[in-house]
Design a protein around this motif. Structure first.
Motif, PDB file in Angstrom:
ATOM      1  N   MET A   1      13.442  -8.386  -4.385  1.00  0.00           N
ATOM      2  CA  MET A   1      12.565  -8.146  -3.249  1.00  0.00           C
ATOM      3  C   MET A   1      12.209  -6.668  -3.107  1.00  0.00           C
ATOM      4  O   MET A   1      11.083  -6.327  -2.791  1.00  0.00           O
ATOM      5  CB  MET A   1      13.259  -8.665  -1.979  1.00  0.00           C
ATOM      6  N   SER A   2      13.205  -5.784  -3.353  1.00  0.00           N
ATOM      7  CA  SER A   2      12.916  -4.359  -3.223  1.00  0.00           C
ATOM      8  C   SER A   2      11.961  -3.879  -4.312  1.00  0.00           C
ATOM      9  O   SER A   2      11.196  -2.940  -4.089  1.00  0.00           O
ATOM     10  CB  SER A   2      14.206  -3.539  -3.236  1.00  0.00           C
ATOM     11  N   GLU A   3      11.985  -4.524  -5.482  1.00  0.00           N
ATOM     12  CA  GLU A   3      11.064  -4.140  -6.550  1.00  0.00           C
ATOM     13  C   GLU A   3       9.614  -4.392  -6.138  1.00  0.00           C
ATOM     14  O   GLU A   3       8.720  -3.603  -6.458  1.00  0.00           O
ATOM     15  CB  GLU A   3      11.363  -4.900  -7.849  1.00  0.00           C
ATOM     16  N   ILE A   4       9.401  -5.476  -5.420  1.00  0.00           N
ATOM     17  CA  ILE A   4       8.045  -5.788  -4.940  1.00  0.00           C
ATOM     18  C   ILE A   4       7.596  -4.747  -3.922  1.00  0.00           C
ATOM     19  O   ILE A   4       6.465  -4.244  -3.992  1.00  0.00           O
ATOM     20  CB  ILE A   4       7.994  -7.210  -4.353  1.00  0.00           C
ATOM     21  N   LEU A   5       8.481  -4.390  -2.995  1.00  0.00           N
ATOM     22  CA  LEU A   5       8.152  -3.377  -1.981  1.00  0.00           C
ATOM     23  C   LEU A   5       7.890  -2.022  -2.629  1.00  0.00           C
ATOM     24  O   LEU A   5       6.936  -1.315  -2.261  1.00  0.00           O
ATOM     25  CB  LEU A   5       9.279  -3.287  -0.959  1.00  0.00           C
ATOM     26  N   ILE A   6       8.719  -1.672  -3.599  1.00  0.00           N
ATOM     27  CA  ILE A   6       8.518  -0.407  -4.318  1.00  0.00           C
ATOM     28  C   ILE A   6       7.170  -0.412  -5.035  1.00  0.00           C
ATOM     29  O   ILE A   6       6.422   0.575  -4.978  1.00  0.00           O
ATOM     30  CB  ILE A   6       9.666  -0.170  -5.320  1.00  0.00           C
ATOM     31  N   GLY A   7       6.850  -1.505  -5.690  1.00  0.00           N
ATOM     32  CA  GLY A   7       5.568  -1.616  -6.385  1.00  0.00           C
ATOM     33  C   GLY A   7       4.388  -1.515  -5.440  1.00  0.00           C
ATOM     34  O   GLY A   7       3.394  -0.840  -5.744  1.00  0.00           O
ATOM     35  N   ILE A   8       4.492  -2.173  -4.283  1.00  0.00           N
ATOM     36  CA  ILE A   8       3.400  -2.120  -3.303  1.00  0.00           C
ATOM     37  C   ILE A   8       3.229  -0.708  -2.765  1.00  0.00           C
ATOM     38  O   ILE A   8       2.105  -0.180  -2.703  1.00  0.00           O
ATOM     39  CB  ILE A   8       3.649  -3.132  -2.167  1.00  0.00           C
ATOM     40  N   LEU A   9       4.340  -0.067  -2.373  1.00  0.00           N
ATOM     41  CA  LEU A   9       4.255   1.291  -1.822  1.00  0.00           C
ATOM     42  C   LEU A   9       3.729   2.284  -2.857  1.00  0.00           C
ATOM     43  O   LEU A   9       2.871   3.122  -2.543  1.00  0.00           O
ATOM     44  CB  LEU A   9       5.621   1.737  -1.306  1.00  0.00           C
ATOM     45  N   ALA A  10       4.227   2.202  -4.077  1.00  0.00           N
ATOM     46  CA  ALA A  10       3.782   3.132  -5.127  1.00  0.00           C
ATOM     47  C   ALA A  10       2.307   2.913  -5.460  1.00  0.00           C
ATOM     48  O   ALA A  10       1.552   3.872  -5.650  1.00  0.00           O
ATOM     49  CB  ALA A  10       4.647   2.975  -6.367  1.00  0.00           C
ATOM     50  N   THR A  11       1.895   1.652  -5.521  1.00  0.00           N
ATOM     51  CA  THR A  11       0.495   1.351  -5.819  1.00  0.00           C
ATOM     52  C   THR A  11      -0.427   1.835  -4.704  1.00  0.00           C
ATOM     53  O   THR A  11      -1.467   2.456  -4.972  1.00  0.00           O
ATOM     54  CB  THR A  11       0.307  -0.160  -6.052  1.00  0.00           C
ATOM     55  N   LEU A  12      -0.053   1.556  -3.461  1.00  0.00           N
ATOM     56  CA  LEU A  12      -0.877   2.035  -2.343  1.00  0.00           C
ATOM     57  C   LEU A  12      -0.920   3.561  -2.311  1.00  0.00           C
ATOM     58  O   LEU A  12      -1.974   4.156  -2.049  1.00  0.00           O
ATOM     59  CB  LEU A  12      -0.337   1.498  -1.017  1.00  0.00           C
ATOM     60  N   GLY A  13       0.209   4.198  -2.590  1.00  0.00           N
ATOM     61  CA  GLY A  13       0.240   5.662  -2.624  1.00  0.00           C
ATOM     62  C   GLY A  13      -0.679   6.235  -3.675  1.00  0.00           C
ATOM     63  O   GLY A  13      -1.435   7.174  -3.419  1.00  0.00           O
ATOM     64  N   THR A  14      -0.630   5.660  -4.871  1.00  0.00           N
ATOM     65  CA  THR A  14      -1.505   6.167  -5.931  1.00  0.00           C
ATOM     66  C   THR A  14      -2.969   5.878  -5.627  1.00  0.00           C
ATOM     67  O   THR A  14      -3.843   6.683  -5.970  1.00  0.00           O
ATOM     68  CB  THR A  14      -1.132   5.580  -7.296  1.00  0.00           C
ATOM     69  N   LEU A  15      -3.258   4.763  -4.965  1.00  0.00           N
ATOM     70  CA  LEU A  15      -4.648   4.479  -4.578  1.00  0.00           C
ATOM     71  C   LEU A  15      -5.155   5.502  -3.565  1.00  0.00           C
ATOM     72  O   LEU A  15      -6.299   5.954  -3.656  1.00  0.00           O
ATOM     73  CB  LEU A  15      -4.766   3.070  -4.013  1.00  0.00           C
ATOM     74  N   PHE A  16      -4.312   5.873  -2.611  1.00  0.00           N
ATOM     75  CA  PHE A  16      -4.739   6.880  -1.636  1.00  0.00           C
ATOM     76  C   PHE A  16      -4.931   8.243  -2.283  1.00  0.00           C
ATOM     77  O   PHE A  16      -5.872   8.970  -1.943  1.00  0.00           O
ATOM     78  CB  PHE A  16      -3.752   6.964  -0.473  1.00  0.00           C
ATOM     79  N   VAL A  17      -4.070   8.594  -3.221  1.00  0.00           N
ATOM     80  CA  VAL A  17      -4.245   9.865  -3.935  1.00  0.00           C
ATOM     81  C   VAL A  17      -5.526   9.816  -4.774  1.00  0.00           C
ATOM     82  O   VAL A  17      -6.277  10.797  -4.839  1.00  0.00           O
ATOM     83  CB  VAL A  17      -3.002  10.181  -4.797  1.00  0.00           C
ATOM     84  N   LEU A  18      -5.798   8.673  -5.397  1.00  0.00           N
ATOM     85  CA  LEU A  18      -7.038   8.506  -6.150  1.00  0.00           C
ATOM     86  C   LEU A  18      -8.258   8.626  -5.237  1.00  0.00           C
ATOM     87  O   LEU A  18      -9.252   9.278  -5.581  1.00  0.00           O
ATOM     88  CB  LEU A  18      -7.051   7.164  -6.877  1.00  0.00           C
ATOM     89  N   LEU A  19      -8.182   8.000  -4.061  1.00  0.00           N
ATOM     90  CA  LEU A  19      -9.292   8.117  -3.103  1.00  0.00           C
ATOM     91  C   LEU A  19      -9.493   9.562  -2.649  1.00  0.00           C
ATOM     92  O   LEU A  19     -10.629   9.999  -2.433  1.00  0.00           O
ATOM     93  CB  LEU A  19      -9.050   7.207  -1.902  1.00  0.00           C
ATOM     94  N   ALA A  20      -8.412  10.303  -2.498  1.00  0.00           N
ATOM     95  CA  ALA A  20      -8.537  11.720  -2.142  1.00  0.00           C
ATOM     96  C   ALA A  20      -9.241  12.486  -3.260  1.00  0.00           C
ATOM     97  O   ALA A  20     -10.098  13.337  -2.995  1.00  0.00           O
ATOM     98  CB  ALA A  20      -7.163  12.316  -1.858  1.00  0.00           C
ATOM     99  N   ALA A  21      -8.898  12.178  -4.503  1.00  0.00           N
ATOM    100  CA  ALA A  21      -9.541  12.854  -5.630  1.00  0.00           C
ATOM    101  C   ALA A  21     -11.021  12.498  -5.713  1.00  0.00           C
ATOM    102  O   ALA A  21     -11.875  13.367  -5.952  1.00  0.00           O
ATOM    103  CB  ALA A  21      -8.832  12.476  -6.927  1.00  0.00           C
ATOM    104  N   VAL A  22     -11.337  11.238  -5.490  1.00  0.00           N
ATOM    105  CA  VAL A  22     -12.748  10.825  -5.492  1.00  0.00           C
ATOM    106  C   VAL A  22     -13.486  11.481  -4.319  1.00  0.00           C
ATOM    107  O   VAL A  22     -14.637  11.903  -4.450  1.00  0.00           O
ATOM    108  CB  VAL A  22     -12.861   9.283  -5.435  1.00  0.00           C
TER     109      VAL A  22
END
Length: 122
Positions: A1-22
């Motif tokens: 279960m924690s692997e799913i939460l880690i994956g979701i948080l890391a993915t959302l974090g990288t998407l927000f950083v990508l949106l900042a770069a764009v």
């Protein structure tokens, strides 16, 4: 279960950083770029750090992550404000479609003073 939460948080974090770069590329003026990077990158970094805290699951790592997140939340808006203010004072132009310039006529370039709306005209 924690692997799913880690994956979701890391993915959302990288998407927000990508949106900042764009946003840095797409925004038309300095002030909008500052706004985008401050909000999106701060949230993205916070989510990535939260994923790291959950992944390592140690109190020493978690306390460091919380300290870093707090530091970023306190310093990023202040830094963005100072960069925006300095940009305005040195004469960086607003985007041509900007509707309101709240500081227009309130900044005295010779003394670097700002007048508030309540102060009397000299």
């Amino acid at each position: 279960m924690s692997e799913i939460l880690i994956g979701i948080l890391a993915t959302l974090g990288t998407l927000f950083v990508l949106l900042a770069a764009v946003g840095v590329i797409r925004m038309p003026d300095t002030y909008l770029r500052i706004s985008v990077t401050t909000k999106a990158a701060t949230l993205g970094i916070g989510l990535i750090l939260a994923a790291a805290a959950i992944y390592f699951n140690e109190i020493s790592i978690t306390s460091r992550v919380l300290a870093i997140i707090l530091f970023i939340l306190l310093t990023a808006p202040v830094g963005a404000h100072l960069i925006g203010r300095a940009s305005y004072f040195i004469g960086v132009k607003l985007w041509h479609k900007s509707l309101i310039d709240d500081l227009k006529g309130k900044y005295k370039k010779s003394t670097h003073e700002l007048k508030s709306e309540d102060s009397e005209e000299d």
